[in-house]
Enzyme design. Structure first.
Site, PDB file in Angstrom:
ATOM      1  N   CYS A   1       0.827  -1.182   0.000  1.00 43.99           N
ATOM      2  CA  CYS A   1       0.000   0.000   0.000  1.00 43.99           C
ATOM      3  C   CYS A   1       0.876   1.252   0.000  1.00 43.99           C
ATOM      4  CB  CYS A   1      -0.857  -0.018   1.250  1.00 43.99           C
ATOM      5  SG  CYS A   1      -2.580   0.137   0.925  1.00 43.99           S
ATOM      6  N   ASP A   2       0.505   2.219  -0.812  1.00 40.99           N
ATOM      7  CA  ASP A   2       1.295   3.444  -0.910  1.00 40.99           C
ATOM      8  C   ASP A   2       0.365   4.648  -1.024  1.00 40.99           C
ATOM      9  OD1 ASP A   2       3.440   5.164  -1.167  1.00 40.99           O
ATOM     10  OD2 ASP A   2       3.804   4.687  -3.264  1.00 40.99           O
ATOM     11  N   PRO A   3      -0.413   4.935   0.062  1.00 37.64           N
ATOM     12  CA  PRO A   3      -1.391   6.024  -0.037  1.00 37.64           C
ATOM     13  C   PRO A   3      -0.776   7.401   0.148  1.00 37.64           C
ATOM     14  CG  PRO A   3      -1.511   5.002   2.107  1.00 37.64           C
ATOM     15  CD  PRO A   3      -0.472   4.247   1.320  1.00 37.64           C
ATOM     16  N   HIS A   4      -0.664   8.149  -0.932  1.00 40.44           N
ATOM     17  CA  HIS A   4      -0.265   9.548  -0.862  1.00 40.44           C
ATOM     18  C   HIS A   4      -0.888  10.278  -2.037  1.00 40.44           C
ATOM     19  CE1 HIS A   4       2.730   9.113  -4.073  1.00 40.44           C
ATOM     20  NE2 HIS A   4       3.105   7.994  -3.467  1.00 40.44           N
ATOM     21  N   ASN A   7      -0.632   9.374  -5.743  1.00 41.36           N
ATOM     22  CA  ASN A   7      -1.237   8.141  -6.231  1.00 41.36           C
ATOM     23  C   ASN A   7      -2.752   8.235  -6.321  1.00 41.36           C
ATOM     24  OD1 ASN A   7       1.080   6.724  -6.732  1.00 41.36           O
ATOM     25  ND2 ASN A   7       1.181   5.817  -4.706  1.00 41.36           N
TER      26      ASN A   7
END
Length: 93
Positions: A1-4, A7
């Site tokens: 997961c790479d929530p920023h 994205n």
């Protein structure tokens, strides 16, 4: 997961009418099926962020089972805290 914020993609909905948009969340790793109640609340959380609706963000945090954590959502999304007051996006300063 790479929530920023890098994205998140807002694009015109394919085959949609003028002004129809959809939110695409990119590069978020492993996935699983989500129930309609969670999806609605998660969408409301993002809508609250986009429209700077702190009360809506608070409601979404409660419905997601993390009451009182609405301030941390800003840290995840924007890498800085949010507040109920102030200027800019969700009171970012």
């Amino acid at each position: 997961c790479d929530p920023h914020a890098g994205n998140i993609l807002i694009r015109r909905k394919p085959g949609g009418r003028e002004g129809d948009f959809e939110l695409a969340i990119l590069d978020h790793g492993l996935y699983r099926e989500l129930g309609d109640p969670f999806v609605r609340t998660y969408c409301n959380m993002w809508k609250s962020v986009i429209f700077q609706d702190f009360a809506g963000l608070r409601r979404a945090a409660e419905e997601l089972g993390v009451p009182g954590m609405e301030h941390f959502i800003g840290m995840v999304v924007f890498n800085r805290p949010v507040s109920a007051g102030g200027g800019g996006v969700m009171g970012l300063s």
